[in-house]
Design an enzyme around this catalytic site. Sequence first.
Site, PDB file in Angstrom:
ATOM      1  N   HIS A 319       3.370  13.241  -6.351  1.00  0.00           N
ATOM      2  CA  HIS A 319       2.140  12.581  -5.992  1.00  0.00           C
ATOM      3  C   HIS A 319       2.187  12.328  -4.623  1.00  0.00           C
ATOM      4  CE1 HIS A 319      -1.784  10.680  -6.876  1.00  0.00           C
ATOM      5  NE2 HIS A 319      -1.462  10.003  -5.837  1.00  0.00           N
ATOM      6  N   ALA A 320       1.337  12.794  -3.694  1.00  0.00           N
ATOM      7  CA  ALA A 320       1.104  12.771  -2.203  1.00  0.00           C
ATOM      8  C   ALA A 320       1.365  11.293  -2.010  1.00  0.00           C
ATOM      9  CB  ALA A 320       0.296  13.249  -1.651  1.00  0.00           C
ATOM     10  N   HIS A 349      -5.443  12.736   4.509  1.00  0.00           N
ATOM     11  CA  HIS A 349      -5.657  11.480   3.950  1.00  0.00           C
ATOM     12  C   HIS A 349      -4.322  10.804   4.325  1.00  0.00           C
ATOM     13  CE1 HIS A 349      -6.143   8.316   0.857  1.00  0.00           C
ATOM     14  NE2 HIS A 349      -4.757   8.599   0.395  1.00  0.00           N
ATOM     15  N   GLU A 350      -3.172  11.429   4.160  1.00  0.00           N
ATOM     16  CA  GLU A 350      -1.849  11.070   4.246  1.00  0.00           C
ATOM     17  C   GLU A 350      -1.645  10.544   5.755  1.00  0.00           C
ATOM     18  OE1 GLU A 350      -0.311   9.941   1.825  1.00  0.00           O
ATOM     19  OE2 GLU A 350      -1.401  10.841   0.430  1.00  0.00           O
ATOM     20  N   HIS A 353      -2.735   7.232   6.895  1.00  0.00           N
ATOM     21  CA  HIS A 353      -1.677   6.027   6.439  1.00  0.00           C
ATOM     22  C   HIS A 353      -0.599   6.046   7.614  1.00  0.00           C
ATOM     23  CE1 HIS A 353      -3.118   5.132   2.396  1.00  0.00           C
ATOM     24  NE2 HIS A 353      -2.855   6.327   1.920  1.00  0.00           N
ATOM     25  N   GLU A 377      -6.687   3.334   2.740  1.00  0.00           N
ATOM     26  CA  GLU A 377      -7.049   4.552   1.984  1.00  0.00           C
ATOM     27  C   GLU A 377      -8.088   5.256   2.776  1.00  0.00           C
ATOM     28  OE1 GLU A 377      -4.952   5.639   0.080  1.00  0.00           O
ATOM     29  OE2 GLU A 377      -3.831   3.932  -0.310  1.00  0.00           O
ATOM     30  N   HIS A 477      -0.723   6.407 -10.849  1.00  0.00           N
ATOM     31  CA  HIS A 477      -0.760   4.844 -10.227  1.00  0.00           C
ATOM     32  C   HIS A 477      -0.533   3.596 -11.219  1.00  0.00           C
ATOM     33  CE1 HIS A 477      -3.014   7.540  -7.582  1.00  0.00           C
ATOM     34  NE2 HIS A 477      -2.605   6.683  -6.649  1.00  0.00           N
ATOM     35  N   TYR A 487      -9.321   2.441  -3.819  1.00  0.00           N
ATOM     36  CA  TYR A 487      -9.914   3.831  -3.609  1.00  0.00           C
ATOM     37  C   TYR A 487     -11.145   3.632  -3.970  1.00  0.00           C
ATOM     38  CZ  TYR A 487      -4.960   5.305  -4.085  1.00  0.00           C
ATOM     39  OH  TYR A 487      -3.506   5.632  -3.696  1.00  0.00           O
TER      40      TYR A 487
HETATM   41  O1  X8Z Z   1      -3.134   8.576  -4.695  1.00  0.00           O
HETATM   42  C1  X8Z Z   1      -4.019   8.903  -3.827  1.00  0.00           C
HETATM   43  C2  X8Z Z   1      -3.683   9.398  -2.472  1.00  0.00           C
HETATM   44  C3  X8Z Z   1      -2.359   8.649  -1.931  1.00  0.00           C
HETATM   45  S1  X8Z Z   1      -2.733   7.438  -1.375  1.00  0.00           S
HETATM   46  C4  X8Z Z   1      -2.987  10.822  -2.557  1.00  0.00           C
HETATM   47  N1  X8Z Z   1      -5.377   9.303  -4.104  1.00  0.00           N
HETATM   48  C5  X8Z Z   1      -5.906   8.732  -5.312  1.00  0.00           C
HETATM   49  C6  X8Z Z   1      -5.780   9.719  -6.252  1.00  0.00           C
HETATM   50  O2  X8Z Z   1      -5.223  10.736  -6.135  1.00  0.00           O
HETATM   51  O3  X8Z Z   1      -6.026   9.362  -7.448  1.00  0.00           O
HETATM   52  C7  X8Z Z   1      -6.403   9.701  -2.918  1.00  0.00           C
HETATM   53  C8  X8Z Z   1      -7.787   9.437  -3.595  1.00  0.00           C
HETATM   54  C9  X8Z Z   1      -7.591   8.757  -5.050  1.00  0.00           C
HETATM   55 ZN    ZN Z   2      -3.619   7.029   0.074  1.00  0.00          ZN
END
Ligand code: X8Z
Ligand code: ZN
Length: 578
Positions: A319-320, A349-350, A353, A377, A477, A487
């Site tokens: 997960h990024a 997105h990354e 941060h 975010e 998450h 988010y």
């Molecule tokens: O988790 C993330 C990022 C890392 S902070 C890739 N996002 C959420 C997800 O993937 O569920 C970005 C959008 C929503």
């Molecule tokens: Zn993020």
Amino acid sequence: MIGSSPTEVGRFLEETEARLLELSIEAQQADWVYSTYINPDTEALSARTLARLIGVTVDLAKRSTRWNDAPITPVEARKLRLLRLSLPLIAPSDPSESTELTRLVATMEGKYARGRHVLRGSATELDLQELSHVLQESRDPARLTDAWTGWHSVGRSIRPDFERYVELANRGAREIGFPDMGAMWRSKYDMDPEAFSSEVERLWREVEPLYRSLHAYVRRRLVETYGPDHVDPRGPIPAHFLGNMWAQSWEGIFPILAPPEESLGFDLTRILVDRGTTPTDMVRYAESFFVSLGLDPLPPTFWERSMFVRPRDRDVVCHASAWDLDFADDLRIKMCIEITDEDFRVVHHELGHNYYQRAYAGQPYLFRDSAHDGFHEAVGDTIALSVTPEYLRKIGLLSTALPTGGDIPLLLYRALEKIAFLPFGLVVDRWRWEVFSGGITPAEYNDTWWAMRRTYQGIVPPAARDPEEFDPGAKFHVPANVPYMRYFLAAILQFQFHRALVRAMGSGEPLHRASIYGSKEAGEKLRAMLEMGQSREWPDALEAVTGERTMEARGLLEYFAPLQRWLDSENRKAPVGW
Ligand code: X8Z
Ligand code: ZN
């Protein structure tokens, strides 16, 4: 005012910040090694360093209460407030419970990272990325169900850990004066936690009609594709038909949703693949956007130490995420980059941060964070909104002439990404808040999860779920203990930022066509906000970019106004709601 003087609190804060900085660096280093090399030893090390950081934070937070009613400066008062809120997880002070809790979180994250499934009729184990490709590409309901159900079984194994984690995390949060962990998460917004809940609800009500219009359009097209036996023309949409494991964004099935007579005119994934773009190239594109705004290039260590591709010989957390290991300049991303349009956005997105982290590195330790977590975010996503066809042409990725037709396909594509996301962004923590407060008991975990997803998102699982399943655990998450409301807020804020930055450049273009690429004015405004970190309350940071002091959906609604009109006319052919 019991025996305290400003110098005393000053000394306390100075020592606190130095100590927490040191322990946070240690915890990050251990966590980095764990996330990029999962094994029992790295799991234990990362859990232990986190437990140590939490223990010291709790101890300091308790000691800091002696200045609760003391005449201290506003900056000192803010730091003391933030100290209690500086971690997303608080453990009980009992050392064995504390390591138990941090071990549980590491274990859950590891189970998620190692999740695999073998599709019927195949002999190969597929990981989440591979199963996600199936959800995006297959049009066979049985295969879609298999991929969806297979991945979701990872939740079941996480469930017992999660139950105990809720218990221990709540105990920790109570020790430092919060009713429960959810209440602690809601206290991070410079406002009364209950007022924050209402604020979220207010924003949702503003965008809900647009979501319902999109839902109705998508459902009608899915009925055309799969037939009314699979998709009820008046009911919620089965989650496995939406092209994404969590049905959180729907652009993955754009090919079956695009207006029949119009197209996007280009396929960024195709273009990137055809040009032989590498993962590093993807990140370079994103970096050069930030540089065009007047921000500095990333340091050499970023390129040396980041993880851009999934290693072949070991398990990692794919997960990024973006990291700042020394709270100064040791910036990194950890991502299993694929050469796709989606990951092109994710690298932006990354880096958002990373650029935030670097900008606030000049602040004292307790202010080294974003104005609120939605800001963190939103930054990279704001930049990604400027990745328009015209921008892609400018940087030489699009050579073909742009389609001269309408903008509806592009807006629809964006809506499938951003508008579809809104109720999902809301639901994850609406559910967790209830879990932490005890409003949802373990026996009700899965049923309530689906009841909420049905209410807010209008989706249902592919088939009835056994209440013993744990489908929230199949979303990163939840096992990883990352709050999610951020988010939802970011999805609103990024349009507010985009609108303000575009207008600051003096551009009168429609928001969906405008790009801030190369704009030093936009860069300056952004920088002013980023450098503040959390030294000020978030309305001050918001004001620095937008001139406004409340979060507003106006930018989002203006951006999608042409699409809303188009959907309204399309939906004369179909029912709305579920
Ligand atoms: O988790 C993330 C990022 C890392 S902070 C890739 N996002 C959420 C997800 O993937 O569920 C970005 C959008 C929503
Ligand atoms: Zn993020």
